[in-house]
Design an enzyme around this catalytic site. Structure first.
Site, PDB file in Angstrom:
ATOM      1  N   ASP A   1       0.879  -1.180   0.000  1.00 39.08           N
ATOM      2  CA  ASP A   1       0.000   0.000   0.000  1.00 39.08           C
ATOM      3  C   ASP A   1       0.911   1.222   0.000  1.00 39.08           C
ATOM      4  O   ASP A   1       2.126   1.102   0.216  1.00 39.08           O
ATOM      5  CB  ASP A   1      -0.886  -0.023   1.264  1.00 39.08           C
ATOM      6  CG  ASP A   1      -1.793   1.201   1.350  1.00 39.08           C
ATOM      7  OD1 ASP A   1      -2.410   1.554   0.337  1.00 39.08           O
ATOM      8  OD2 ASP A   1      -1.874   1.819   2.431  1.00 39.08           O
ATOM      9  N   SER A   2       0.300   2.380  -0.191  1.00 39.64           N
ATOM     10  CA  SER A   2       1.075   3.625  -0.097  1.00 39.64           C
ATOM     11  C   SER A   2       1.609   3.824   1.318  1.00 39.64           C
ATOM     12  O   SER A   2       2.501   4.647   1.521  1.00 39.64           O
ATOM     13  CB  SER A   2       0.190   4.812  -0.470  1.00 39.64           C
ATOM     14  OG  SER A   2      -0.856   4.934   0.479  1.00 39.64           O
TER      15      SER A   2
ATOM     16  N   CYS B   1     -11.070   3.401   0.291  1.00 37.88           N
ATOM     17  CA  CYS B   1      -9.619   3.566   0.490  1.00 37.88           C
ATOM     18  C   CYS B   1      -9.274   2.735   1.719  1.00 37.88           C
ATOM     19  O   CYS B   1      -9.974   2.826   2.744  1.00 37.88           O
ATOM     20  CB  CYS B   1      -9.284   5.037   0.719  1.00 37.88           C
ATOM     21  SG  CYS B   1      -7.597   5.328   1.323  1.00 37.88           S
TER      22      CYS B   1
ATOM     23  N   HIS C   1      -7.013   2.974   3.860  1.00 36.37           N
ATOM     24  CA  HIS C   1      -6.701   3.762   5.061  1.00 36.37           C
ATOM     25  C   HIS C   1      -7.960   4.078   5.882  1.00 36.37           C
ATOM     26  O   HIS C   1      -7.904   4.160   7.114  1.00 36.37           O
ATOM     27  CB  HIS C   1      -6.064   5.109   4.680  1.00 36.37           C
ATOM     28  CG  HIS C   1      -4.599   5.059   4.387  1.00 36.37           C
ATOM     29  ND1 HIS C   1      -4.083   4.525   3.233  1.00 36.37           N
ATOM     30  CD2 HIS C   1      -3.525   5.503   5.100  1.00 36.37           C
ATOM     31  CE1 HIS C   1      -2.766   4.643   3.246  1.00 36.37           C
ATOM     32  NE2 HIS C   1      -2.401   5.225   4.365  1.00 36.37           N
TER      33      HIS C   1
ATOM     34  N   CYS D   1      -4.470  -1.458  -1.954  1.00 35.56           N
ATOM     35  CA  CYS D   1      -4.626  -0.016  -2.160  1.00 35.56           C
ATOM     36  C   CYS D   1      -5.538   0.197  -3.366  1.00 35.56           C
ATOM     37  O   CYS D   1      -5.229  -0.285  -4.466  1.00 35.56           O
ATOM     38  CB  CYS D   1      -3.248   0.582  -2.417  1.00 35.56           C
ATOM     39  SG  CYS D   1      -3.284   2.327  -2.858  1.00 35.56           S
ATOM     40  N   ASN D   2      -6.626   0.902  -3.147  1.00 28.56           N
ATOM     41  CA  ASN D   2      -7.571   1.153  -4.251  1.00 28.56           C
ATOM     42  C   ASN D   2      -6.936   2.025  -5.330  1.00 28.56           C
ATOM     43  O   ASN D   2      -7.149   1.819  -6.520  1.00 28.56           O
ATOM     44  CB  ASN D   2      -8.813   1.865  -3.715  1.00 28.56           C
ATOM     45  CG  ASN D   2      -9.625   0.992  -2.791  1.00 28.56           C
ATOM     46  OD1 ASN D   2     -10.572   0.356  -3.204  1.00 28.56           O
ATOM     47  ND2 ASN D   2      -9.262   0.944  -1.521  1.00 28.56           N
ATOM     48  N   THR D   3      -6.151   3.021  -4.897  1.00 20.08           N
ATOM     49  CA  THR D   3      -5.551   3.969  -5.847  1.00 20.08           C
ATOM     50  C   THR D   3      -4.546   3.251  -6.741  1.00 20.08           C
ATOM     51  O   THR D   3      -4.531   3.448  -7.963  1.00 20.08           O
ATOM     52  CB  THR D   3      -4.845   5.111  -5.079  1.00 20.08           C
ATOM     53  OG1 THR D   3      -5.715   5.574  -4.046  1.00 20.08           O
ATOM     54  CG2 THR D   3      -4.497   6.246  -6.003  1.00 20.08           C
TER      55      THR D   3
ATOM     56  N   TYR E   1      -0.778   8.388  -2.175  1.00 22.83           N
ATOM     57  CA  TYR E   1      -0.843   8.140  -3.620  1.00 22.83           C
ATOM     58  C   TYR E   1      -2.015   8.899  -4.256  1.00 22.83           C
ATOM     59  O   TYR E   1      -1.985   9.237  -5.418  1.00 22.83           O
ATOM     60  CB  TYR E   1      -1.088   6.652  -3.891  1.00 22.83           C
ATOM     61  CG  TYR E   1       0.116   5.731  -3.810  1.00 22.83           C
ATOM     62  CD1 TYR E   1       1.401   6.199  -3.562  1.00 22.83           C
ATOM     63  CD2 TYR E   1      -0.070   4.358  -4.022  1.00 22.83           C
ATOM     64  CE1 TYR E   1       2.479   5.306  -3.503  1.00 22.83           C
ATOM     65  CE2 TYR E   1       1.002   3.478  -3.978  1.00 22.83           C
ATOM     66  CZ  TYR E   1       2.273   3.950  -3.714  1.00 22.83           C
ATOM     67  OH  TYR E   1       3.328   3.063  -3.677  1.00 22.83           O
TER      68      TYR E   1
END
Ligand code: DGL
Length: 283
Positions: A10-11, A196, A198, A74-76, A42
């Site tokens: 993930d970011s 997200c 997070h 991570c969705n992004t 991100y």
């Protein structure tokens, strides 16, 4: 290969919410978690940047840790890079995450569903395609939450933490207010998709704001089930005589602040600080 670890990245610390579900669904597996905190967030960076980071991390996990599967927690990064990751690693078991719109449709009674995520995810062609395919089944209120992932990222930092927690509450107040009214009455938003990874760690603050009735939908469990299915189908599931404690089968790395990752891993996964280490950025 069955003994090899599963890579997760993930970011930053958001993907720990996915790791929580993975370690429950896969009690014999070993994991290597990469927190790209040196480059977080991100969600407000370009697609190209996120794609390059994702490809570099995947290569690092394959070359150095010999992973048998990769979970893009991570969705992004999934929106920006999953196609390219699949193209570059056609034989790797690869699992991405996307905002859980379909599960939310099964839950919502009012047919008004809120979706929060990063600007990168919600502005992506991948998300727009998903939304378009479901738009006739419910009304979706979409809200990009600039700054929220960063505040969550900083919330376990020794000195920035208290201020970041305050910021999380303020941002959630602003963004949920912009989305409309939450509740069970007709027309109200009764289901909120956390798009997200997070944001799962902001659930207590969201509950305070929205009350106990609103459904909060995240992706950890379905992603963990899908990972298990794919490993089974490929005969890559690690079999153990009995489940080991997570601390004995996970290694977490960050190119950001080590003590923030340690605090997050301890708070959300009960892991000792020794499970975490600082590592150089893959490039
Ligand atoms: N946790 C990530 C996601 O699911 C990225 C958040 C960010 O770095 O902006 O989208």
């Amino acid at each position: 290969m069955t003994q090899s670890p599963i890579g997760v990245f993930d970011s930053g610390i958001g993907g720990l919410s996915v790791l929580q579900s993975l370690q429950v669904a896969l009690p014999a597996e070993h994991f290597v978690y990469w927190a790209d905190s040196g480059h977080a967030p991100y969600g407000e960076k370009t697609d190209l940047f996120v794609r390059q980071r994702s490809l570099a991390i995947a290569k690092h996990l394959i070359d150095k840790h010999h992973i048998k599967a990769l979970v893009v927690a991570c969705n992004t990064a999934t929106a920006a890079a999953i196609h390219e990751l699949r193209a570059q690693h056609p034989h790797l078991i690869l699992i991405g995450v996307e905002p859980a719109l379909k599960p939310a449709l099964h839950i919502s009674q009012t047919r008004h569903i809120g979706v929060i995520g990063t600007r990168g995810t919600l502005g992506s062609a991948k998300f727009q395609h998903l939304l378009t395919s479901l738009q006739d089944q419910a009304h979706f209120s979409i809200q990009a939450c600039n700054g929220l992932a960063l505040a969550i990222e900083q919330s376990t930092h020794a000195t920035l933490g208290a201020q970041a927690s305050q910021r999380i509450t303020e941002l959630l107040q602003t963004y949920t207010h912009e989305m409309g009214t939450f509740g069970q009455a007709p027309g109200q938003i009764d289901t909120l998709v956390l798009g997200c990874t997070h944001y799962v760690f902001a659930e207590p603050a969201l509950r305070e704001l929205l009350g106990p009735q609103v459904h909060l939908v995240s992706t950890g469990e379905p992603v963990a089930r899908q990972t298990r299915r794919l490993l089974e189908a490929a005969s890559q599931l690690r079999q153990g005589p009995r489940p080991h404690a997570l601390a004995a089968r996970v290694q977490l790395m960050t190119n950001g602040d080590l003590s923030s990752l340690q605090a997050a891993a301890q708070r959300w996964l009960g892991l000792p600080h020794t499970a975490c280490q600082r590592a150089n950025t893959p490039s």
